[in-house]
Scaffold this motif. Sequence first.
Motif, short mmCIF file in Angstrom:
data_model
loop_
_atom_site.label_atom_id
_atom_site.label_comp_id
_atom_site.label_asym_id
_atom_site.label_seq_id
_atom_site.Cartn_x
_atom_site.Cartn_y
_atom_site.Cartn_z
N ALA A 125 1.35 -0.96 0.38
CA ALA A 125 0.26 0.04 -0.17
C ALA A 125 0.95 1.39 -0.50
O ALA A 125 0.05 2.32 -0.42
CB ALA A 125 -1.24 0.49 1.09
N LEU A 126 2.31 1.30 0.26
CA LEU A 126 3.20 2.33 0.36
C LEU A 126 2.98 3.05 1.82
O LEU A 126 3.71 3.31 2.20
CB LEU A 126 2.79 3.09 -0.73
N VAL A 127 1.81 3.49 2.22
CA VAL A 127 1.42 3.65 3.30
C VAL A 127 0.15 3.60 4.64
O VAL A 127 -1.05 2.89 3.81
CB VAL A 127 1.12 5.16 3.35
N ASN A 128 -0.05 2.67 5.66
CA ASN A 128 -0.64 2.73 6.34
C ASN A 128 -0.64 3.62 7.52
O ASN A 128 0.00 4.69 7.72
CB ASN A 128 -0.10 1.50 7.45
N GLU A 129 -1.98 4.27 7.95
CA GLU A 129 -2.09 5.38 8.78
C GLU A 129 -2.62 4.60 9.85
O GLU A 129 -3.36 4.03 9.51
CB GLU A 129 -3.51 5.97 8.17
N TYR A 130 -2.11 4.73 11.46
CA TYR A 130 -2.72 4.72 12.45
C TYR A 130 -3.33 5.97 13.40
O TYR A 130 -2.56 6.64 13.07
CB TYR A 130 -1.32 3.87 13.35
N SER A 131 -4.24 5.07 13.91
CA SER A 131 -4.26 5.84 15.08
C SER A 131 -4.53 5.88 16.53
O SER A 131 -3.90 4.66 16.82
CB SER A 131 -6.05 6.48 15.20
N THR A 132 -4.14 7.21 16.80
CA THR A 132 -3.65 6.69 18.80
C THR A 132 -5.68 6.42 19.81
O THR A 132 -6.34 7.77 18.64
CB THR A 132 -2.73 7.98 18.83
N SER A 133 -4.90 7.21 21.00
CA SER A 133 -5.71 7.08 22.25
C SER A 133 -6.74 8.70 21.85
O SER A 133 -7.44 8.32 22.75
CB SER A 133 -6.02 5.58 23.53
N THR A 134 -5.71 8.61 20.99
CA THR A 134 -5.57 10.84 21.53
C THR A 134 -6.20 11.34 20.26
O THR A 134 -6.20 12.20 19.78
CB THR A 134 -4.72 11.17 22.47
N ASN A 135 -6.87 10.31 18.82
CA ASN A 135 -7.02 10.98 17.87
C ASN A 135 -6.07 10.92 17.07
O ASN A 135 -6.77 11.76 16.18
CB ASN A 135 -8.36 11.56 18.10
N GLU A 136 -4.80 11.30 17.16
CA GLU A 136 -3.53 11.68 16.36
C GLU A 136 -3.43 10.61 15.30
O GLU A 136 -4.01 10.07 15.71
CB GLU A 136 -2.15 11.88 17.07
N ARG A 137 -2.62 11.19 14.46
CA ARG A 137 -2.42 10.11 13.57
C ARG A 137 -0.92 9.62 13.33
O ARG A 137 0.03 10.47 14.03
CB ARG A 137 -2.63 11.15 12.01
#
Length: 140
Positions: free
Chosen positions: A62-74
């Motif tokens: 995919a080249l890039v994955n996006e993850y979220s944190t518990s504080t809705n940061e990326r």
Amino acid sequence: MFSIHINSVEEIQTAAKSLLNHFPSERIFAFYGKMGAGKTTFIKALCRQLGSVDPITSPTFALVNEYSTSTNERIFHFDFYRIKDVEEALDIGFDDYLYSGKYCMMEWPENIAPLLPENIVEVKIEVLDSSRRQLTANIV
């Protein structure tokens, strides 16, 4: 310059925390190392330290994955191993990710070297043996 020996898988979280503490205001990390050196494993540890609540996998296709944190940061995780030219990175909006102010973790950044800005954290992972790694990092 930051340097740490990782003697076992159990030490990875501590090493990740130390790296983030050493570069508290930096957001762009470029990871260099041979295939199997542990780049993805270390990025997983960094994402956990940053509070990611998502499953963390290599974005090889995919080249890039996006993850979220518990504080809705990326957090953005790139894998440029299979990229054929820098245009592919530009086509996914690489500049937008890079200048978003969010954490960007890149594997195989040497494949997009012309696109890398100055003042990023260059992280080198050297394999010492099957379970030990030497990790060094500095701003380039």
